[in-house]
Scaffold this motif. Sequence first.
Motif, short mmCIF file in Angstrom:
data_model
loop_
_atom_site.label_atom_id
_atom_site.label_comp_id
_atom_site.label_asym_id
_atom_site.label_seq_id
_atom_site.Cartn_x
_atom_site.Cartn_y
_atom_site.Cartn_z
N ALA A 41 0.82 -1.21 0.00
CA ALA A 41 0.00 0.00 0.00
C ALA A 41 0.85 1.26 0.00
O ALA A 41 0.42 2.31 -0.48
CB ALA A 41 -0.93 0.00 1.21
N TYR A 45 2.86 5.72 -3.16
CA TYR A 45 3.36 7.02 -2.72
C TYR A 45 4.85 7.13 -2.98
O TYR A 45 5.33 8.12 -3.55
CB TYR A 45 3.07 7.22 -1.23
CG TYR A 45 3.42 8.59 -0.70
CD1 TYR A 45 2.52 9.63 -0.79
CD2 TYR A 45 4.65 8.84 -0.11
CE1 TYR A 45 2.83 10.88 -0.30
CE2 TYR A 45 4.98 10.09 0.38
CZ TYR A 45 4.05 11.11 0.29
OH TYR A 45 4.37 12.34 0.78
N ASP B 8 -3.23 10.96 -10.08
CA ASP B 8 -2.95 10.04 -8.98
C ASP B 8 -3.01 10.82 -7.68
O ASP B 8 -2.31 11.81 -7.54
CB ASP B 8 -1.54 9.44 -9.11
CG ASP B 8 -1.44 8.47 -10.26
OD1 ASP B 8 -2.25 7.54 -10.28
OD2 ASP B 8 -0.57 8.67 -11.12
N VAL B 10 -2.20 10.09 -3.89
CA VAL B 10 -1.66 9.07 -2.99
C VAL B 10 -1.28 9.69 -1.65
O VAL B 10 -0.90 10.85 -1.58
CB VAL B 10 -0.40 8.39 -3.58
CG1 VAL B 10 -0.75 7.53 -4.76
CG2 VAL B 10 0.65 9.41 -3.97
N SER B 11 -1.43 8.90 -0.61
CA SER B 11 -0.90 9.32 0.68
C SER B 11 0.16 8.28 1.06
O SER B 11 0.23 7.21 0.46
CB SER B 11 -1.99 9.38 1.74
OG SER B 11 -2.26 8.10 2.22
N ALA B 12 0.96 8.60 2.08
CA ALA B 12 2.07 7.71 2.43
C ALA B 12 1.57 6.31 2.77
O ALA B 12 2.28 5.33 2.60
CB ALA B 12 2.84 8.28 3.61
N GLU B 13 0.34 6.21 3.23
CA GLU B 13 -0.12 4.91 3.69
C GLU B 13 -1.00 4.17 2.68
O GLU B 13 -1.17 2.97 2.79
CB GLU B 13 -0.82 5.05 5.04
CG GLU B 13 0.22 5.06 6.17
CD GLU B 13 -0.17 5.91 7.36
OE1 GLU B 13 -1.37 6.11 7.58
OE2 GLU B 13 0.74 6.38 8.07
N LYS B 14 -1.58 4.90 1.72
CA LYS B 14 -2.33 4.18 0.68
C LYS B 14 -2.59 5.03 -0.56
O LYS B 14 -2.34 6.24 -0.56
CB LYS B 14 -3.66 3.68 1.26
CG LYS B 14 -4.58 4.78 1.74
CD LYS B 14 -5.90 4.18 2.18
CE LYS B 14 -6.91 5.24 2.52
NZ LYS B 14 -6.62 5.95 3.77
N GLU B 15 -3.07 4.37 -1.60
CA GLU B 15 -3.45 5.07 -2.81
C GLU B 15 -4.91 5.52 -2.64
O GLU B 15 -5.76 4.73 -2.26
CB GLU B 15 -3.32 4.13 -4.00
CG GLU B 15 -3.57 4.83 -5.31
CD GLU B 15 -3.05 3.98 -6.47
OE1 GLU B 15 -3.48 2.82 -6.57
OE2 GLU B 15 -2.24 4.50 -7.26
N GLY B 67 -0.05 18.75 1.66
CA GLY B 67 0.74 17.89 0.80
C GLY B 67 1.34 18.66 -0.36
O GLY B 67 1.51 19.88 -0.28
N THR B 77 0.02 14.62 -10.07
CA THR B 77 0.25 13.79 -8.89
C THR B 77 -0.04 14.61 -7.64
O THR B 77 0.50 15.70 -7.49
CB THR B 77 1.71 13.31 -8.84
OG1 THR B 77 2.06 12.78 -10.11
CG2 THR B 77 1.88 12.25 -7.79
N LEU B 79 0.47 14.38 -3.76
CA LEU B 79 1.09 13.65 -2.66
C LEU B 79 0.49 14.19 -1.37
O LEU B 79 0.86 15.25 -0.90
CB LEU B 79 2.60 13.87 -2.66
CG LEU B 79 3.34 13.47 -3.93
CD1 LEU B 79 4.72 14.08 -3.96
CD2 LEU B 79 3.41 11.98 -4.06
N ALA B 80 -0.47 13.44 -0.85
CA ALA B 80 -1.19 13.93 0.32
C ALA B 80 -0.46 13.57 1.59
O ALA B 80 0.13 12.49 1.69
CB ALA B 80 -2.59 13.33 0.34
N ASP B 81 -0.48 14.46 2.55
CA ASP B 81 0.07 14.15 3.87
C ASP B 81 -0.96 13.37 4.64
O ASP B 81 -2.16 13.56 4.45
CB ASP B 81 0.39 15.43 4.64
CG ASP B 81 1.61 16.12 4.09
OD1 ASP B 81 2.36 15.46 3.37
OD2 ASP B 81 1.78 17.32 4.36
N THR B 82 -0.47 12.51 5.53
CA THR B 82 -1.43 11.75 6.33
C THR B 82 -1.82 12.51 7.58
O THR B 82 -2.79 12.19 8.23
CB THR B 82 -0.85 10.39 6.74
OG1 THR B 82 0.52 10.58 7.02
CG2 THR B 82 -1.03 9.39 5.64
#
Lengths: 288, 140
Positions: A41, A45, B8, B10-15, B67, B77, B79-82
Amino acid sequence: MASGKEIRTQIGSIKNTQKITRAMEMVAASKMRKAQERMAATRPYSNKIHNVIQHLAFAHPEYKHTYLQEREEKTRVGYIVVSSDRGLCGGLNNNLFRTLLKDIQEKTDSGIEIDVCAIGKKATSFFSRLPVTLTAQVTQLGEEPSAEELVGAVKVMLDAFEEGRIDSLYLVFNEFVNTMTQENKVMKLLPNVQAELSEGMSHHWDYIYEPDAKEVLDSLLVRYIESLVYQGVVENAACEQASRMVAMKSASDNAGDLIDDLQLVYNKARQAAITQEISEIVAGAAAV
Amino acid sequence: MAMTIHVDVVSAEKEIYSGLVEAVFATATMGEIGIYPRHTPLLTSLKAGEVRVLVNGQEEQFYVSGGMLEVQPHVVTVLADTAMRADDVDEAAAIAAKEAAEKSLAESAEKLDYAEVQAQLAEASAQLRVVQRARKSAGR
Protein backbone atom coordinates in the motif's frame (compact mmCIF):
# COMPACT_ATOMS: atom_id res chain seq x y z
CA MET A 1 19.18 -43.01 33.78
CA ALA A 2 16.37 -40.62 34.57
CA SER A 3 13.26 -42.25 35.92
CA GLY A 4 10.09 -42.62 33.87
CA LYS A 5 8.21 -39.91 35.70
CA GLU A 6 10.93 -37.32 35.21
CA ILE A 7 11.05 -37.94 31.50
CA ARG A 8 7.30 -37.73 31.29
CA THR A 9 7.23 -34.30 32.93
CA GLN A 10 10.04 -33.18 30.66
CA ILE A 11 8.08 -34.29 27.61
CA GLY A 12 5.04 -32.50 28.97
CA SER A 13 6.88 -29.21 29.40
CA ILE A 14 8.42 -29.42 25.94
CA LYS A 15 4.99 -30.08 24.52
CA ASN A 16 3.71 -26.93 26.21
CA THR A 17 6.56 -24.92 24.75
CA GLN A 18 5.84 -26.40 21.36
CA LYS A 19 2.23 -25.30 21.65
CA ILE A 20 3.37 -21.76 22.33
CA THR A 21 5.85 -21.63 19.49
CA ARG A 22 3.34 -23.11 17.10
CA ALA A 23 0.76 -20.50 18.10
CA MET A 24 3.34 -17.75 17.67
CA GLU A 25 4.21 -19.12 14.26
CA MET A 26 0.62 -18.91 13.13
CA VAL A 27 0.14 -15.45 14.58
CA ALA A 28 3.31 -14.27 12.83
CA ALA A 29 2.11 -15.78 9.55
CA SER A 30 -1.13 -13.85 9.61
CA LYS A 31 0.59 -10.66 10.73
CA MET A 32 3.12 -11.07 7.97
CA ARG A 33 0.36 -11.13 5.37
CA LYS A 34 -1.00 -7.89 6.75
CA ALA A 35 2.45 -6.34 6.88
CA GLN A 36 3.02 -7.31 3.27
CA GLU A 37 -0.25 -5.68 2.28
CA ARG A 38 0.81 -2.54 4.09
CA MET A 39 4.11 -2.67 2.28
CA ALA A 40 2.30 -2.85 -1.04
CA ALA A 41 0.00 0.00 0.00
CA THR A 42 2.88 2.38 0.60
CA ARG A 43 4.43 1.66 -2.75
CA PRO A 44 2.31 4.06 -4.84
CA TYR A 45 3.36 7.02 -2.72
CA SER A 46 7.05 6.22 -2.75
CA ASN A 47 6.95 5.54 -6.48
CA LYS A 48 5.15 8.79 -7.17
CA ILE A 49 7.38 10.91 -5.00
CA HIS A 50 10.37 9.23 -6.57
CA ASN A 51 9.02 10.17 -10.00
CA VAL A 52 8.58 13.75 -8.93
CA ILE A 53 12.14 13.84 -7.65
CA GLN A 54 13.32 12.40 -10.95
CA HIS A 55 11.35 15.04 -12.85
CA LEU A 56 12.97 17.63 -10.65
CA ALA A 57 16.36 16.37 -11.74
CA PHE A 58 15.33 16.99 -15.35
CA ALA A 59 14.04 20.41 -14.55
CA HIS A 60 16.54 23.13 -13.88
CA PRO A 61 15.51 24.78 -10.70
CA GLU A 62 17.21 28.08 -10.04
CA TYR A 63 17.55 26.95 -6.44
CA LYS A 64 19.93 24.16 -5.46
CA HIS A 65 18.92 22.42 -2.29
CA THR A 66 21.53 21.37 0.28
CA TYR A 67 20.22 17.79 0.19
CA LEU A 68 21.28 17.50 -3.43
CA GLN A 69 24.75 18.93 -3.05
CA GLU A 70 27.63 16.55 -2.74
CA ARG A 71 29.52 16.67 0.49
CA GLU A 72 32.58 14.86 1.73
CA GLU A 73 32.40 12.58 4.75
CA LYS A 74 34.80 14.17 7.14
CA THR A 75 33.82 14.41 10.75
CA ARG A 76 30.44 12.90 11.47
CA VAL A 77 28.01 10.53 9.81
CA GLY A 78 24.40 9.84 10.71
CA TYR A 79 22.56 6.54 10.62
CA ILE A 80 18.86 5.91 10.91
CA VAL A 81 18.63 2.32 12.13
CA VAL A 82 15.34 0.49 11.81
CA SER A 83 14.84 -2.48 14.12
CA SER A 84 11.99 -4.35 15.73
CA ASP A 85 10.53 -3.61 19.14
CA ARG A 86 10.32 -7.23 20.17
CA GLY A 87 12.67 -10.16 20.06
CA LEU A 88 12.05 -13.81 19.20
CA CYS A 89 12.53 -13.13 15.54
CA GLY A 90 15.68 -15.12 14.83
CA GLY A 91 18.80 -13.25 13.88
CA LEU A 92 16.98 -10.43 12.14
CA ASN A 93 18.18 -7.53 14.28
CA ASN A 94 21.56 -8.99 15.13
CA ASN A 95 22.45 -9.63 11.51
CA LEU A 96 21.52 -6.07 10.67
CA PHE A 97 23.55 -4.66 13.53
CA ARG A 98 26.53 -6.80 12.59
CA THR A 99 26.50 -5.48 9.04
CA LEU A 100 26.22 -1.97 10.37
CA LEU A 101 28.97 -2.46 12.94
CA LYS A 102 31.42 -3.32 10.19
CA ASP A 103 30.48 -0.10 8.45
CA ILE A 104 30.77 1.90 11.65
CA GLN A 105 34.12 0.32 12.48
CA GLU A 106 35.54 1.45 9.15
CA LYS A 107 34.26 4.95 9.70
CA THR A 108 35.54 5.25 13.26
CA ASP A 109 38.93 3.90 12.18
CA SER A 110 39.27 6.84 9.84
CA GLY A 111 38.29 9.22 12.61
CA ILE A 112 34.67 9.81 11.71
CA GLU A 113 32.18 9.99 14.52
CA ILE A 114 28.78 8.37 14.39
CA ASP A 115 25.30 9.68 15.17
CA VAL A 116 22.50 7.17 15.42
CA CYS A 117 18.77 7.63 15.27
CA ALA A 118 17.21 4.43 16.58
CA ILE A 119 13.82 3.23 15.45
CA GLY A 120 12.61 0.31 17.53
CA LYS A 121 13.59 -0.87 21.00
CA LYS A 122 16.26 -3.32 19.91
CA ALA A 123 18.29 -0.65 18.17
CA THR A 124 18.01 1.64 21.18
CA SER A 125 19.29 -0.93 23.64
CA PHE A 126 22.03 -2.05 21.25
CA PHE A 127 23.40 1.37 20.44
CA SER A 128 23.22 2.76 23.96
CA ARG A 129 26.02 0.32 24.76
CA LEU A 130 28.26 1.45 21.90
CA PRO A 131 30.49 4.49 21.65
CA VAL A 132 28.11 6.28 19.31
CA THR A 133 25.84 9.24 19.94
CA LEU A 134 22.19 8.35 20.11
CA THR A 135 20.50 11.52 18.97
CA ALA A 136 16.91 10.41 18.59
CA GLN A 137 14.74 7.40 19.09
CA VAL A 138 11.26 6.18 18.32
CA THR A 139 9.89 3.01 19.85
CA GLN A 140 6.55 1.28 20.16
CA LEU A 141 5.54 1.73 16.57
CA GLY A 142 3.43 -1.38 16.85
CA GLU A 143 2.19 -3.45 13.96
CA GLU A 144 0.85 -0.53 12.03
CA PRO A 145 3.60 2.03 11.93
CA SER A 146 2.29 5.39 10.84
CA ALA A 147 4.34 7.87 8.89
CA GLU A 148 3.37 10.52 11.40
CA GLU A 149 5.32 8.94 14.24
CA LEU A 150 8.58 9.07 12.31
CA VAL A 151 8.48 12.75 11.48
CA GLY A 152 10.21 13.89 14.66
CA ALA A 153 13.09 11.43 14.53
CA VAL A 154 13.75 12.08 10.87
CA LYS A 155 13.69 15.81 11.47
CA VAL A 156 16.41 15.55 14.09
CA MET A 157 18.72 13.96 11.53
CA LEU A 158 17.71 16.29 8.69
CA ASP A 159 18.34 19.32 10.88
CA ALA A 160 21.74 17.95 11.82
CA PHE A 161 22.54 17.53 8.14
CA GLU A 162 21.33 20.98 7.22
CA GLU A 163 23.33 22.60 9.98
CA GLY A 164 26.41 20.68 8.88
CA ARG A 165 26.74 18.60 12.03
CA ILE A 166 26.64 15.42 9.98
CA ASP A 167 28.08 15.04 6.50
CA SER A 168 25.88 12.25 5.27
CA LEU A 169 22.89 10.22 6.34
CA TYR A 170 22.23 6.53 5.87
CA LEU A 171 19.15 4.42 6.37
CA VAL A 172 19.72 0.91 7.69
CA PHE A 173 16.91 -1.63 7.49
CA ASN A 174 15.96 -5.12 6.40
CA GLU A 175 14.64 -5.40 2.90
CA PHE A 176 11.85 -7.90 2.38
CA VAL A 177 12.78 -10.19 -0.50
CA ASN A 178 10.51 -13.08 0.34
CA THR A 179 9.42 -15.00 3.41
CA MET A 180 12.70 -16.88 3.70
CA THR A 181 15.07 -14.09 2.70
CA GLN A 182 15.58 -10.71 4.26
CA GLU A 183 18.43 -8.59 3.11
CA ASN A 184 20.36 -6.15 5.25
CA LYS A 185 20.41 -2.86 3.51
CA VAL A 186 22.41 0.28 4.11
CA MET A 187 21.03 3.01 1.90
CA LYS A 188 22.43 6.49 1.48
CA LEU A 189 19.74 9.09 1.99
CA LEU A 190 21.72 12.29 2.01
CA PRO A 191 23.25 13.91 0.14
CA ASN A 192 21.13 12.56 -2.64
CA VAL A 193 23.35 13.03 -5.66
CA GLN A 194 21.83 10.33 -7.79
CA ALA A 195 19.03 12.71 -8.65
CA GLU A 196 21.58 14.84 -10.44
CA LEU A 197 22.98 12.13 -12.68
CA SER A 198 20.38 12.51 -15.38
CA GLU A 199 21.11 16.17 -15.80
CA GLY A 200 22.14 17.46 -19.19
CA MET A 201 20.08 15.06 -21.26
CA SER A 202 16.90 17.09 -21.26
CA HIS A 203 15.67 20.19 -22.92
CA HIS A 204 15.43 23.23 -20.74
CA TRP A 205 12.25 23.58 -18.81
CA ASP A 206 11.29 24.26 -15.26
CA TYR A 207 8.27 24.10 -13.07
CA ILE A 208 6.22 27.00 -11.96
CA TYR A 209 6.75 26.96 -8.23
CA GLU A 210 4.13 28.16 -5.84
CA PRO A 211 4.78 29.92 -3.52
CA ASP A 212 8.50 29.74 -4.46
CA ALA A 213 11.10 27.18 -5.40
CA LYS A 214 12.89 27.09 -2.07
CA GLU A 215 9.83 26.49 0.02
CA VAL A 216 8.38 23.88 -2.31
CA LEU A 217 11.62 21.98 -2.72
CA ASP A 218 12.28 22.06 1.01
CA SER A 219 9.03 20.44 1.92
CA LEU A 220 9.13 18.06 -1.03
CA LEU A 221 12.59 16.75 -0.18
CA VAL A 222 11.75 16.37 3.48
CA ARG A 223 8.72 14.33 2.47
CA TYR A 224 10.83 12.29 0.10
CA ILE A 225 13.27 11.33 2.83
CA GLU A 226 10.41 10.63 5.20
CA SER A 227 8.74 8.39 2.68
CA LEU A 228 11.97 6.44 2.21
CA VAL A 229 12.31 5.99 5.95
CA TYR A 230 8.68 5.02 6.27
CA GLN A 231 9.07 2.49 3.47
CA GLY A 232 12.07 1.10 5.34
CA VAL A 233 10.09 0.81 8.56
CA VAL A 234 7.18 -0.92 6.87
CA GLU A 235 9.51 -3.32 5.11
CA ASN A 236 11.32 -4.05 8.32
CA ALA A 237 7.99 -4.82 10.00
CA ALA A 238 7.19 -7.37 7.30
CA CYS A 239 10.69 -8.84 7.71
CA GLU A 240 10.20 -9.06 11.45
CA GLN A 241 7.04 -11.13 11.10
CA ALA A 242 8.52 -13.33 8.38
CA SER A 243 11.65 -13.94 10.38
CA ARG A 244 9.64 -14.63 13.54
CA MET A 245 7.51 -17.09 11.64
CA VAL A 246 10.56 -18.96 10.38
CA ALA A 247 12.23 -18.88 13.81
CA MET A 248 9.10 -20.19 15.51
CA LYS A 249 8.69 -22.89 12.90
CA SER A 250 12.18 -24.18 13.50
CA ALA A 251 11.60 -23.96 17.25
CA SER A 252 8.46 -26.08 16.90
CA ASP A 253 10.35 -28.57 14.74
CA ASN A 254 13.16 -28.74 17.27
CA ALA A 255 10.67 -29.32 20.06
CA GLY A 256 9.19 -32.15 17.98
CA ASP A 257 12.63 -33.76 17.58
CA LEU A 258 13.31 -33.42 21.30
CA ILE A 259 10.00 -35.03 22.14
CA ASP A 260 10.71 -37.94 19.79
CA ASP A 261 14.12 -38.51 21.38
CA LEU A 262 12.75 -38.29 24.90
CA GLN A 263 9.91 -40.61 24.01
CA LEU A 264 12.45 -43.17 22.89
CA VAL A 265 14.41 -42.79 26.11
CA TYR A 266 11.21 -43.06 28.10
CA ASN A 267 10.14 -46.26 26.31
CA LYS A 268 13.55 -47.78 26.86
CA ALA A 269 13.49 -46.91 30.54
CA ARG A 270 10.03 -48.38 30.90
CA GLN A 271 11.04 -51.54 29.06
CA ALA A 272 14.15 -51.85 31.21
CA ALA A 273 12.07 -51.50 34.37
CA ILE A 274 9.66 -54.19 33.20
CA THR A 275 12.46 -56.54 32.21
CA GLN A 276 14.11 -56.03 35.54
CA GLU A 277 10.88 -56.68 37.38
CA ILE A 278 10.27 -59.89 35.45
CA SER A 279 13.77 -61.12 36.06
CA GLU A 280 13.39 -60.35 39.75
CA ILE A 281 10.13 -62.28 39.89
CA VAL A 282 11.62 -65.17 37.98
CA ALA A 283 14.67 -65.15 40.21
CA GLY A 284 12.42 -64.98 43.25
CA ALA A 285 10.30 -67.90 42.01
CA ALA A 286 13.42 -69.94 41.29
CA ALA A 287 14.75 -69.31 44.77
CA VAL A 288 11.59 -70.59 46.42
CA MET B 1 -15.29 12.94 -25.26
CA ALA B 2 -13.60 15.76 -23.49
CA MET B 3 -9.85 15.81 -23.07
CA THR B 4 -8.65 14.02 -20.03
CA ILE B 5 -5.60 13.94 -17.83
CA HIS B 6 -4.34 11.18 -15.56
CA VAL B 7 -4.53 11.90 -11.86
CA ASP B 8 -2.95 10.04 -8.98
CA VAL B 9 -3.86 10.95 -5.45
CA VAL B 10 -1.66 9.07 -2.99
CA SER B 11 -0.90 9.32 0.68
CA ALA B 12 2.07 7.71 2.43
CA GLU B 13 -0.12 4.91 3.69
CA LYS B 14 -2.33 4.18 0.68
CA GLU B 15 -3.45 5.07 -2.81
CA ILE B 16 -6.53 7.28 -2.71
CA TYR B 17 -7.46 7.82 -6.32
CA SER B 18 -6.03 7.00 -9.71
CA GLY B 19 -7.64 7.52 -13.09
CA LEU B 20 -8.44 9.77 -16.03
CA VAL B 21 -10.31 12.95 -15.23
CA GLU B 22 -11.35 16.11 -17.02
CA ALA B 23 -10.10 18.50 -14.40
CA VAL B 24 -8.61 18.68 -10.91
CA PHE B 25 -9.24 21.33 -8.30
CA ALA B 26 -7.17 21.72 -5.18
CA THR B 27 -6.47 24.20 -2.43
CA ALA B 28 -2.89 25.33 -2.92
CA THR B 29 -1.09 27.54 -0.44
CA MET B 30 -1.57 30.52 -2.75
CA GLY B 31 -5.23 29.85 -3.27
CA GLU B 32 -7.56 27.48 -5.02
CA ILE B 33 -6.27 26.14 -8.34
CA GLY B 34 -7.97 24.33 -11.17
CA ILE B 35 -5.99 22.16 -13.53
CA TYR B 36 -7.21 21.18 -16.96
CA PRO B 37 -5.37 19.02 -19.49
CA ARG B 38 -2.21 20.56 -20.98
CA HIS B 39 -1.54 22.67 -17.97
CA THR B 40 2.03 23.92 -17.74
CA PRO B 41 4.36 22.03 -15.33
CA LEU B 42 3.69 23.18 -11.81
CA LEU B 43 4.91 22.22 -8.39
CA THR B 44 3.06 23.58 -5.42
CA SER B 45 2.29 22.79 -1.82
CA LEU B 46 -1.26 22.20 -0.70
CA LYS B 47 -3.15 23.47 2.27
CA ALA B 48 -5.54 21.35 4.26
CA GLY B 49 -8.67 21.18 2.21
CA GLU B 50 -10.42 19.22 -0.43
CA VAL B 51 -9.16 17.89 -3.73
CA ARG B 52 -11.91 17.55 -6.30
CA VAL B 53 -11.71 15.70 -9.58
CA LEU B 54 -14.16 16.02 -12.46
CA VAL B 55 -15.04 12.69 -14.05
CA ASN B 56 -17.70 12.64 -16.79
CA GLY B 57 -19.18 15.83 -15.47
CA GLN B 58 -19.43 14.36 -11.98
CA GLU B 59 -17.32 15.66 -9.14
CA GLU B 60 -15.54 13.45 -6.66
CA GLN B 61 -14.08 14.86 -3.47
CA PHE B 62 -11.24 13.85 -1.22
CA TYR B 63 -10.01 15.56 1.87
CA VAL B 64 -6.28 16.04 2.28
CA SER B 65 -4.57 17.62 5.24
CA GLY B 66 -1.90 19.22 3.12
CA GLY B 67 0.74 17.89 0.80
CA MET B 68 2.25 18.55 -2.60
CA LEU B 69 0.84 18.75 -6.09
CA GLU B 70 2.85 18.18 -9.22
CA VAL B 71 1.62 18.84 -12.74
CA GLN B 72 3.35 17.20 -15.66
CA PRO B 73 2.06 17.44 -19.24
CA HIS B 74 0.10 14.20 -18.99
CA VAL B 75 -0.14 13.44 -15.35
CA VAL B 76 -1.09 15.21 -12.15
CA THR B 77 0.25 13.80 -8.89
CA VAL B 78 -1.14 14.73 -5.52
CA LEU B 79 1.09 13.65 -2.66
CA ALA B 80 -1.19 13.93 0.32
CA ASP B 81 0.07 14.15 3.87
CA THR B 82 -1.43 11.75 6.33
CA ALA B 83 -1.29 14.18 9.18
CA MET B 84 -1.36 17.82 10.01
CA ARG B 85 2.02 19.27 9.26
CA ALA B 86 3.32 22.50 10.57
CA ASP B 87 6.79 23.63 11.52
CA ASP B 88 6.03 23.89 15.21
CA VAL B 89 4.34 20.48 15.27
CA ASP B 90 7.35 18.94 13.53
CA GLU B 91 9.66 20.68 15.95
CA ALA B 92 7.76 19.30 18.93
CA ALA B 93 7.99 15.80 17.49
CA ALA B 94 11.72 16.23 16.94
CA ILE B 95 12.23 17.34 20.51
CA ALA B 96 10.20 14.39 21.77
CA ALA B 97 12.37 11.98 19.79
CA LYS B 98 15.52 13.58 21.17
CA GLU B 99 14.27 13.44 24.73
CA ALA B 100 13.33 9.80 24.36
CA ALA B 101 16.89 9.04 23.31
CA GLU B 102 18.36 10.97 26.22
CA LYS B 103 16.04 9.26 28.65
CA SER B 104 16.92 5.79 27.51
CA LEU B 105 20.61 6.64 27.70
CA ALA B 106 20.23 7.91 31.25
CA GLU B 107 18.31 4.80 32.20
CA SER B 108 20.85 2.43 30.78
CA ALA B 109 23.61 4.24 32.65
CA GLU B 110 21.70 3.85 35.89
CA LYS B 111 20.74 0.27 35.39
CA LEU B 112 23.37 -2.42 35.46
CA ASP B 113 24.39 -3.54 32.07
CA TYR B 114 22.03 -6.38 31.32
CA ALA B 115 24.36 -8.28 29.01
CA GLU B 116 27.23 -8.02 31.45
CA VAL B 117 25.10 -9.28 34.30
CA GLN B 118 23.94 -12.16 32.17
CA ALA B 119 27.53 -13.08 31.31
CA GLN B 120 28.47 -12.98 34.99
CA LEU B 121 25.52 -15.17 35.84
CA ALA B 122 26.51 -17.73 33.21
CA GLU B 123 30.06 -17.78 34.53
CA ALA B 124 28.93 -18.17 38.13
CA SER B 125 26.59 -21.01 37.32
CA ALA B 126 29.33 -22.78 35.36
CA GLN B 127 31.61 -22.52 38.39
CA LEU B 128 28.84 -23.81 40.61
CA ARG B 129 28.36 -26.80 38.35
CA VAL B 130 32.05 -27.63 38.52
CA VAL B 131 32.01 -27.40 42.32
CA GLN B 132 28.95 -29.62 42.54
CA ARG B 133 30.49 -32.21 40.23
CA ALA B 134 33.72 -32.19 42.25
CA ARG B 135 31.78 -32.60 45.48
CA LYS B 136 29.78 -35.49 44.05
CA SER B 137 32.83 -37.39 42.86
CA ALA B 138 34.59 -36.70 46.18
CA GLY B 139 31.56 -38.01 48.07
CA ARG B 140 31.70 -41.34 46.33
